[in-house]
Structure formats: C-alpha cells, structure tokens
Design an enzyme around this catalytic site. Structure first.
Site, PDB file in Angstrom:
ATOM      1  N   GLY A  14       0.803  -1.224   0.000  1.00  0.00           N
ATOM      2  CA  GLY A  14       0.000   0.000   0.000  1.00  0.00           C
ATOM      3  C   GLY A  14       0.832   1.268   0.000  1.00  0.00           C
ATOM      4  O   GLY A  14       0.560   2.199  -0.775  1.00  0.00           O
ATOM      5  N   GLU A  35      10.612   3.924   5.994  1.00  0.00           N
ATOM      6  CA  GLU A  35      10.589   2.453   5.855  1.00  0.00           C
ATOM      7  C   GLU A  35      11.971   1.921   6.209  1.00  0.00           C
ATOM      8  O   GLU A  35      12.952   2.290   5.584  1.00  0.00           O
ATOM      9  CB  GLU A  35      10.211   2.085   4.409  1.00  0.00           C
ATOM     10  CG  GLU A  35      10.492   0.651   3.988  1.00  0.00           C
ATOM     11  CD  GLU A  35       9.653  -0.399   4.706  1.00  0.00           C
ATOM     12  OE1 GLU A  35       8.429  -0.403   4.564  1.00  0.00           O
ATOM     13  OE2 GLU A  35      10.260  -1.236   5.432  1.00  0.00           O
ATOM     14  N   GLN A  43       4.392 -10.680  -0.908  1.00  0.00           N
ATOM     15  CA  GLN A  43       4.028 -11.786  -0.001  1.00  0.00           C
ATOM     16  C   GLN A  43       2.871 -12.608  -0.564  1.00  0.00           C
ATOM     17  O   GLN A  43       2.685 -13.765  -0.182  1.00  0.00           O
ATOM     18  CB  GLN A  43       3.603 -11.231   1.364  1.00  0.00           C
ATOM     19  CG  GLN A  43       4.626 -10.364   2.042  1.00  0.00           C
ATOM     20  CD  GLN A  43       3.985  -9.511   3.155  1.00  0.00           C
ATOM     21  OE1 GLN A  43       3.344 -10.036   4.048  1.00  0.00           O
ATOM     22  NE2 GLN A  43       4.161  -8.202   3.090  1.00  0.00           N
ATOM     23  N   CYS A 162      -4.461 -12.224   4.467  1.00  0.00           N
ATOM     24  CA  CYS A 162      -4.881 -13.327   3.602  1.00  0.00           C
ATOM     25  C   CYS A 162      -5.400 -14.548   4.362  1.00  0.00           C
ATOM     26  O   CYS A 162      -4.726 -15.572   4.448  1.00  0.00           O
ATOM     27  CB  CYS A 162      -3.774 -13.750   2.652  1.00  0.00           C
ATOM     28  SG  CYS A 162      -4.452 -14.620   1.237  1.00  0.00           S
ATOM     29  N   ASP A 296      -3.305  -3.528   5.515  1.00  0.00           N
ATOM     30  CA  ASP A 296      -3.560  -4.453   6.617  1.00  0.00           C
ATOM     31  C   ASP A 296      -3.675  -3.782   7.982  1.00  0.00           C
ATOM     32  O   ASP A 296      -4.259  -4.360   8.896  1.00  0.00           O
ATOM     33  CB  ASP A 296      -2.420  -5.490   6.696  1.00  0.00           C
ATOM     34  CG  ASP A 296      -2.346  -6.387   5.473  1.00  0.00           C
ATOM     35  OD1 ASP A 296      -3.277  -6.348   4.644  1.00  0.00           O
ATOM     36  OD2 ASP A 296      -1.351  -7.120   5.354  1.00  0.00           O
ATOM     37  N   THR A 305      -5.941  -8.190   2.210  1.00  0.00           N
ATOM     38  CA  THR A 305      -5.183  -8.782   1.097  1.00  0.00           C
ATOM     39  C   THR A 305      -4.553  -7.683   0.246  1.00  0.00           C
ATOM     40  O   THR A 305      -4.943  -6.519   0.332  1.00  0.00           O
ATOM     41  CB  THR A 305      -6.110  -9.598   0.164  1.00  0.00           C
ATOM     42  OG1 THR A 305      -7.049  -8.691  -0.451  1.00  0.00           O
ATOM     43  CG2 THR A 305      -6.867 -10.684   0.893  1.00  0.00           C
ATOM     44  N   ALA A 306      -3.592  -8.076  -0.590  1.00  0.00           N
ATOM     45  CA  ALA A 306      -2.996  -7.134  -1.533  1.00  0.00           C
ATOM     46  C   ALA A 306      -4.048  -6.674  -2.546  1.00  0.00           C
ATOM     47  O   ALA A 306      -4.003  -5.547  -3.037  1.00  0.00           O
ATOM     48  CB  ALA A 306      -1.808  -7.786  -2.233  1.00  0.00           C
ATOM     49  N   ALA A 307      -4.984  -7.561  -2.849  1.00  0.00           N
ATOM     50  CA  ALA A 307      -6.060  -7.204  -3.775  1.00  0.00           C
ATOM     51  C   ALA A 307      -6.909  -6.075  -3.192  1.00  0.00           C
ATOM     52  O   ALA A 307      -7.305  -5.139  -3.899  1.00  0.00           O
ATOM     53  CB  ALA A 307      -6.930  -8.425  -4.049  1.00  0.00           C
ATOM     54  N   CYS A 339      -9.307 -13.406  -2.883  1.00  0.00           N
ATOM     55  CA  CYS A 339      -8.486 -14.462  -2.326  1.00  0.00           C
ATOM     56  C   CYS A 339      -8.439 -15.603  -3.339  1.00  0.00           C
ATOM     57  O   CYS A 339      -9.418 -16.334  -3.497  1.00  0.00           O
ATOM     58  CB  CYS A 339      -9.101 -14.920  -1.004  1.00  0.00           C
ATOM     59  SG  CYS A 339      -7.893 -15.695   0.026  1.00  0.00           S
TER      60      CYS A 339
HETATM   61  P1  FAD Z   1       2.867  -4.840   3.856  1.00  0.00           P
HETATM   62  O1  FAD Z   1       2.936  -5.140   2.412  1.00  0.00           O
HETATM   63  O2  FAD Z   1       3.099  -5.967   4.802  1.00  0.00           O
HETATM   64  O3  FAD Z   1       3.895  -3.668   4.148  1.00  0.00           O
HETATM   65  C1  FAD Z   1       4.081  -3.069   5.401  1.00  0.00           C
HETATM   66  C2  FAD Z   1       5.398  -2.295   5.383  1.00  0.00           C
HETATM   67  O4  FAD Z   1       5.478  -1.449   6.524  1.00  0.00           O
HETATM   68  C3  FAD Z   1       6.629  -3.192   5.422  1.00  0.00           C
HETATM   69  O5  FAD Z   1       7.503  -2.852   4.375  1.00  0.00           O
HETATM   70  C4  FAD Z   1       7.237  -2.912   6.799  1.00  0.00           C
HETATM   71  O6  FAD Z   1       8.660  -3.015   6.798  1.00  0.00           O
HETATM   72  C5  FAD Z   1       6.780  -1.485   7.054  1.00  0.00           C
HETATM   73  N1  FAD Z   1       6.727  -1.122   8.476  1.00  0.00           N
HETATM   74  C6  FAD Z   1       6.249  -1.836   9.523  1.00  0.00           C
HETATM   75  N2  FAD Z   1       6.375  -1.153  10.670  1.00  0.00           N
HETATM   76  C7  FAD Z   1       6.933   0.034  10.346  1.00  0.00           C
HETATM   77  C8  FAD Z   1       7.306   1.185  11.111  1.00  0.00           C
HETATM   78  N3  FAD Z   1       7.136   1.230  12.427  1.00  0.00           N
HETATM   79  N4  FAD Z   1       7.862   2.228  10.460  1.00  0.00           N
HETATM   80  C9  FAD Z   1       8.039   2.193   9.120  1.00  0.00           C
HETATM   81  N5  FAD Z   1       7.706   1.137   8.353  1.00  0.00           N
HETATM   82  C10 FAD Z   1       7.160   0.077   8.966  1.00  0.00           C
HETATM   83  N6  FAD Z   1      -2.847 -11.024  -0.749  1.00  0.00           N
HETATM   84  C11 FAD Z   1      -3.552 -11.227  -1.896  1.00  0.00           C
HETATM   85  O7  FAD Z   1      -4.140 -10.278  -2.430  1.00  0.00           O
HETATM   86  N7  FAD Z   1      -3.625 -12.456  -2.480  1.00  0.00           N
HETATM   87  C12 FAD Z   1      -2.970 -13.531  -1.958  1.00  0.00           C
HETATM   88  O8  FAD Z   1      -3.038 -14.628  -2.519  1.00  0.00           O
HETATM   89  C13 FAD Z   1      -2.212 -13.361  -0.751  1.00  0.00           C
HETATM   90  N8  FAD Z   1      -1.556 -14.401  -0.194  1.00  0.00           N
HETATM   91  C14 FAD Z   1      -0.754 -14.180   0.900  1.00  0.00           C
HETATM   92  C15 FAD Z   1      -0.021 -15.250   1.415  1.00  0.00           C
HETATM   93  C16 FAD Z   1       0.837 -15.058   2.491  1.00  0.00           C
HETATM   94  C17 FAD Z   1       1.611 -16.241   3.038  1.00  0.00           C
HETATM   95  C18 FAD Z   1       0.985 -13.749   3.048  1.00  0.00           C
HETATM   96  C19 FAD Z   1       1.955 -13.500   4.171  1.00  0.00           C
HETATM   97  C20 FAD Z   1       0.244 -12.698   2.548  1.00  0.00           C
HETATM   98  C21 FAD Z   1      -0.644 -12.888   1.482  1.00  0.00           C
HETATM   99  N9  FAD Z   1      -1.419 -11.843   0.965  1.00  0.00           N
HETATM  100  C22 FAD Z   1      -2.168 -12.045  -0.174  1.00  0.00           C
HETATM  101  C23 FAD Z   1      -1.587 -10.578   1.728  1.00  0.00           C
HETATM  102  C24 FAD Z   1      -0.773  -9.382   1.231  1.00  0.00           C
HETATM  103  O9  FAD Z   1       0.589  -9.705   1.116  1.00  0.00           O
HETATM  104  C25 FAD Z   1      -0.962  -8.223   2.214  1.00  0.00           C
HETATM  105  O10 FAD Z   1      -2.336  -8.025   2.424  1.00  0.00           O
HETATM  106  C26 FAD Z   1      -0.338  -6.932   1.694  1.00  0.00           C
HETATM  107  O11 FAD Z   1       1.047  -7.070   1.570  1.00  0.00           O
HETATM  108  C27 FAD Z   1      -0.695  -5.756   2.614  1.00  0.00           C
HETATM  109  O12 FAD Z   1      -0.030  -4.597   2.234  1.00  0.00           O
HETATM  110  P2  FAD Z   1       0.372  -3.492   3.298  1.00  0.00           P
HETATM  111  O13 FAD Z   1       1.002  -2.390   2.548  1.00  0.00           O
HETATM  112  O14 FAD Z   1      -0.765  -3.204   4.184  1.00  0.00           O
HETATM  113  O15 FAD Z   1       1.453  -4.230   4.251  1.00  0.00           O
END
Ligand code: FAD
Length: 412
Positions: A14, A35, A43, A162, A296, A305-307, A339
């Site tokens: 995101g 970051e 992931q 997920c 998340d 989810t990433a979606a 998903c």
């Molecule tokens: P993230 O991508 O996790 O990024 C969070 C970032 O914040 C990280 O880079 C971290 O280092 C940083 N951060 C954390 N704390 C701090 C801080 N204090 N200061 C600064 N930076 C910080 N999604 C799908 O759509 N389809 C799938 O099939 C799917 N399968 C999955 C399978 C697995 C095993 C896993 C683990 C995940 C799956 N997902 C799937 C879910 C998807 O990966 C996440 O929903 C998505 O990455 C969420 O994005 P985000 O930006 O919220 O968090």
C-alpha cells in the site's frame, strides 16, 4: 527536522503504491517514505513459494527499486506518531513533519506469542510456516519429506493477512500427498480459530465441500496455544469452552498470530485492538482529517489482502488529493477483496467479494468453482498486477469487471 507535504509510513504493497502516485504528481522533495527494510516482498506469492512453484527470489525486490526516484526515503522505523503536531519521529531520533500522512505499516507476525513455536521452527524441519521470508522456503521440503501420519494446518485467533492462505498450502500439500501415495496413511486436519472457512458465505460453502471431498478434517473455533517440538505435539484450545487438548503432529503448518506494529499500537491513531481507525468508505482517519490509512493496519472490516490494497489505493489517492485541494471526499471503497484459493497444482477458486462477503466477481463465469483458468491467472497475471500496483498504475479490477460484464450475463 525535515518537513514534507506528504509522509507515507511503510513501503509495502500500500505505501509504495500511494507514494508512487503522489510523488509523480507533487514532484521532487514533497513526498517521503519512512521504511526501515531493505527488502520488499510480494508476499501474496508466498503460497506458491511454500508449494515449491516459484522461488523466494522471484517475490523479492530491493526496496530501493520500489521507492520512486522523486520520493525521499527515510530509511528508519517510525516510532512515535504525534498527530496533534503533525510529526512522526523515528528510531534514529529524527522528527519528520507532514501536512498529510498515510499510514501503511501492515501487520507484525507474532510467532513468539505461541509457547515453543519460535524454538520449534528453528529445530524441527517438519514444523513450517509460509508467513515469513525467514521460513517460507522450508515448507516444500517438509511436504516432500512427509511419510504419512498426522498433518496439521492452523489459523490463529487474531485478524491475519490473507485468511485464505492457511488453507491454500493445505490443498497443495494434499494434492502432492495424494500423488506420491502418502495420503493413504495420513490424517489431514485444519484447525481454524474462525467459525467458517472464509468470510464470504458463497466461497465458505464451496471450500467446505472441497475439504469433505478430500477427507480433510476441519475443526472450527480451535486455536493453537503451544508447540512442543521435542515430543512433536501441539496444544489446541477449543475457543467456545476454553478446554485444551494435545494433538500429535508429524507435519504442521502454522499461521502465526498477528497484530499491527507496536509503534502504531501505542499511538493515538488506533482503536482498542490496535488498528488504525479510518472511515471504511473514504479511508480517512476518524479523528485527523489529514491522515489516511491503507492496507492491513486499518480497521476496515474486509479481509486483508494485496487485492484489497489495490482497490483502496484508488480511493485514498482521489480522496487525499481532494483534501489537499480543500475539496470534499467523493470516492467510496466498496470493501473489494480477493483471495485466489489455490486448491491444487492446477486449480484455483477465485474468491472476490465486497463488504459483508457479497460476491463481486471480475470474470463472466461462476468463480465459486475450482478452475484451471483461475490458477493460470493466479500464477501468471496476479504477480504482474502486483508490480503495476506498486508503481501506482493499478487500482483494482473494477474497469475489467465492467468490460467483461457489458452485455455478458453470468455463465456456468
Ligand atoms: P505490507 O505489504 O506488509 O507492508 C508493510 C510495510 O510497513 C513493510 O515494508 C514494513 O517493513 C513497514 N513497516 C512496519 N512497521 C513500520 C514502522 N514502524 N515504520 C516504518 N515502516 C514500517 N494477498 C492477496 O491479495 N492475495 C494472496 O493470494 C495473498 N496471499 C498471501 C499469502 C501469504 C503467506 C501472506 C503472508 C500474505 C498474502 N497476501 C495475499 C496478503 C498481502 O501480502 C498483504 O495483504 C499486503 O502485503 C498488505 O499490504 P500493506 O502495505 O498493508 O502491508
């Protein structure tokens, strides 16, 4: 102290997407990302890594290549959020001032909350977990080495990213074990803290059928509380009665409990559960109008989810731009999430739904079926879509859905 028009905290799915949109629009020096990590992983591909289908390297990108060149990278952890003074401080002691803030810190894995689990993951090669880059590559070796007996898969009693992933790896393992003959001498058990297979009834029912057909024992409202790797035993709790029981295992895939990162949890921006409080439609913070959330770490009531992040990205981009111009918020998130439930090495149920689990399918076919075409989409299309998203070029499949459904009614 440094000062920016927009500060994005976290550069995962995101944060990267939002920074890409705004840094190209606002120009150099206006946007910063906080970051700490050098590595960015897709992931969403880790089920495929655990299943031995793709390599971990294929899901990795150096963080430097994700962060837009027009955006400043503050390579540090955000430690304190001070929304009243519009500052974020970092572990290294910097104070970063912002006019607008987007929080995108994702979820933190809490393996240590389960007694014996961290030690177990170090010492027992048959105890595995797809959820961390540190462990995910071991899963396929354990699946291949399994000689029969008790195979256990878990889903914890916290919100997770997920919620389909804990069962996807089970279906991949089951299809391998069927092929290599060990399934005959095995019991496969899915212990999930949830009361259903998935948050959307349409797919939950289909997945129930998948488990029945394959002889997988499903125990709802059952939560892992302890692992004893020396005895190869796990302790589970029945959530409704609080009673615990011992489950021997020869293979176990664990999904760890999760929470938002500690730094966000202790900030004034969250609810009692530690999630960033945003309006579920506009994604604007409930108390601070110059703060938005994506991904998340928010309290938006839809599976994480990433979606979902992709769709939220379009909403945040437009609504934040409106706030910057002093205008009103116009875009509303519908709760879209997806998903891709891989059910074998060539089939997938492509679950796509909105708030309240209402199906919102992209393709003009019934996606509540195991399909080879959807496996192909998961393997070949979705990784590309993820990369487009992190560049700010994809806000979910709504336009595609509209095209497919123009003049096409749903077909079997
Ligand atoms: P993230 O991508 O996790 O990024 C969070 C970032 O914040 C990280 O880079 C971290 O280092 C940083 N951060 C954390 N704390 C701090 C801080 N204090 N200061 C600064 N930076 C910080 N999604 C799908 O759509 N389809 C799938 O099939 C799917 N399968 C999955 C399978 C697995 C095993 C896993 C683990 C995940 C799956 N997902 C799937 C879910 C998807 O990966 C996440 O929903 C998505 O990455 C969420 O994005 P985000 O930006 O919220 O968090």
């Amino acid at each position: 102290s440094k000062s920016y028009q927009l500060v994005v905290v976290g550069s995962g799915a995101g944060g990267a997407a939002i920074a890409a949109r705004f840094s190209s629009k606002l120009g150099k020096g206006k946007v910063a990302i906080i970051e700490p990590s050098d590595a960015h992983y897709n992931q969403a591909m880790w089920t495929l890594v655990g299943g031995g289908i793709v390599k971990l390297e294929d899901t990795y990108r150096p963080m430097a290549s994700i962060i837009p060149s027009t955006c400043d990278w503050i390579k540090d952890r955000a430690t304190t959020f001070k929304p009243d003074t519009c500052t974020v401080s970092t572990q290294g002691g910097e104070e970063i001032k912002y006019e607008y803030l987007v929080v995108a810190v994702g979820l933190q894995l809490r393996y240590e909350d389960i007694k014996g689990l961290t030690e177990g993951l170090e010492m027992d090669p048959m105890l595995v977990s797809n959820y961390s880059a540190k462990y995910v590559t071991r899963t396929i070796n354990a699946i291949d080495k399994f000689k029969g007996g008790q195979a256990v898969f878990t889903l914890p009693n916290t919100p997770i990213k997920c919620p389909g992933a804990p069962q996807k790896i089970m279906y991949l393992a089951e299809s391998k074990w069927k092929k290599n003959g060990v399934k005959k001498s095995s019991t496969i058990t899915y212990n999930t803290a949830m009361g259903v297979m998935l948050g959307a009834p349409k797919y939950a029912e289909v997945l129930r059928g998948v488990c029945e057909k394959r002889g997988i024992q499903v125990n709802f409202k059952t939560n892992l509380v302890e692992v004893n790797p020396e005895k190869k035993e796990a302790v589970f709790m029945k959530l409704e009665t609080g009673e615990t029981y011992v489950q021997p295992y020869d293979f176990m895939h664990v999904t760890p409990p999760m929470s938002t990162p500690t730094e966000l949890k202790s900030s004034p921006l969250v609810n009692a559960g530690g999630f960033l409080t945003v309006d579920k439609y506009t994604l604007q913070h409930s108390q601070y109008p110059n703060v938005f959330g994506i991904g998340d770490c928010t309290d938006v009531p839809t599976p994480k989810t990433a979606a979902a992040v992709a769709s939220q990205c379009g909403i945040v981009a437009e609504n934040l731009a409106a706030v910057m111009k002093g205008g009103t918020l116009t875009r509303k998130y519908d709760g879209y999430t997806a998903c891709p439930l891989v059910t074998s090495y060539n089939t997938c149920i492509m679950a796509e739904f909105a708030f309240e689990g209402v199906p919102m399918e992209t393709f003009p076919i019934d996606q509540g079926k195991e399909r080879q075409s959807m496996y192909w989409v998961k393997l070949h299309i979705l990784p590309r879509v993820y990369n487009l998203m992190t560049k700010g070029w994809w806000s979910g499949p709504a336009p595609v859905r509209k095209i497919f459904h123009l003049g096409l009614s749903k077909q079997e």
